[in-house]
Design a protein around this motif. Structure first.
Motif, PDB file in Angstrom:
ATOM      1  N   VAL A  30       8.037  -1.313  -2.494  1.00 57.18           N
ATOM      2  CA  VAL A  30       6.679  -1.405  -3.029  1.00 57.18           C
ATOM      3  C   VAL A  30       5.846  -2.182  -2.024  1.00 57.18           C
ATOM      4  N   ASP A  31       4.648  -1.695  -1.757  1.00 59.14           N
ATOM      5  CA  ASP A  31       3.768  -2.343  -0.789  1.00 59.14           C
ATOM      6  C   ASP A  31       2.361  -2.373  -1.380  1.00 59.14           C
ATOM      7  N   HIS A  32       1.556  -3.301  -0.906  1.00 57.76           N
ATOM      8  CA  HIS A  32       0.160  -3.351  -1.337  1.00 57.76           C
ATOM      9  C   HIS A  32      -0.696  -3.751  -0.152  1.00 57.76           C
ATOM     10  N   GLY A  33      -1.974  -3.439  -0.221  1.00 56.68           N
ATOM     11  CA  GLY A  33      -2.898  -3.797   0.840  1.00 56.68           C
ATOM     12  C   GLY A  33      -4.329  -3.627   0.387  1.00 56.68           C
ATOM     13  N   TRP A  34      -5.242  -4.245   1.141  1.00 57.23           N
ATOM     14  CA  TRP A  34      -6.666  -4.184   0.841  1.00 57.23           C
ATOM     15  C   TRP A  34      -7.350  -3.294   1.860  1.00 57.23           C
ATOM     16  N   GLY A  35      -8.303  -2.495   1.421  1.00 52.38           N
ATOM     17  CA  GLY A  35      -9.088  -1.675   2.330  1.00 52.38           C
ATOM     18  C   GLY A  35     -10.261  -1.069   1.599  1.00 52.38           C
ATOM     19  N   GLU A  36     -11.413  -1.038   2.255  1.00 51.12           N
ATOM     20  CA  GLU A  36     -12.626  -0.438   1.707  1.00 51.12           C
ATOM     21  C   GLU A  36     -12.982  -1.005   0.335  1.00 51.12           C
ATOM     22  N   GLY A  37     -12.728  -2.295   0.118  1.00 46.42           N
ATOM     23  CA  GLY A  37     -13.065  -2.938  -1.138  1.00 46.42           C
ATOM     24  C   GLY A  37     -12.135  -2.610  -2.287  1.00 46.42           C
ATOM     25  N   MET A  38     -10.985  -2.022  -1.994  1.00 48.95           N
ATOM     26  CA  MET A  38     -10.040  -1.655  -3.042  1.00 48.95           C
ATOM     27  C   MET A  38      -8.661  -2.239  -2.743  1.00 48.95           C
ATOM     28  N   LEU A  39      -7.890  -2.426  -3.812  1.00 53.80           N
ATOM     29  CA  LEU A  39      -6.497  -2.828  -3.693  1.00 53.80           C
ATOM     30  C   LEU A  39      -5.648  -1.573  -3.836  1.00 53.80           C
ATOM     31  N   TYR A  40      -4.767  -1.346  -2.870  1.00 51.41           N
ATOM     32  CA  TYR A  40      -3.869  -0.197  -2.892  1.00 51.41           C
ATOM     33  C   TYR A  40      -2.463  -0.694  -3.204  1.00 51.41           C
TER      34      TYR A  40
END
Length: 90
Positions: A30-40
């Motif tokens: 499981v991975d997460h990250g921030w980009g373009e104002g969203m949490l993925y």
């Protein structure tokens, strides 16, 4: 947690939205990250498939006002926006 509480919690989960394509898959990572104002949030499975949730929070102006601070005190001049919201359905 008692057996009856676990059973009740399981029944509650069964009534909520399900992802039938994910049932029985084994999670690789499981991975997460921030980009373009969203949490993925990415969940990768051992069979090289992935599910991704994109989460966004939007800010709303509740009130905007103009004030005078020349004398060191808050002197309210004008309110520009007061409780105006634009709701969007996702």
């Amino acid at each position: 947690m008692s057996k009856s509480k676990r059973k009740a919690a399981f029944k509650l989960l069964r009534r909520e939205k399900q992802y039938p394509g994910l049932h029985g898959k084994v999670v690789d990572f499981v991975d997460h990250g921030w980009g373009e104002g969203m949490l993925y949030v990415h969940v990768r499975f051992m069979d090289k498939t992935e599910v991704c949730w994109r989460l966004a929070a939007h800010l709303t102006i509740k009130e905007a006002d103009l004030s005078d601070w020349k004398r060191g005190e808050f002197d309210h001049i004008r309110t520009f926006v007061s409780n105006e919201t634009h709701s969007e359905s996702f």
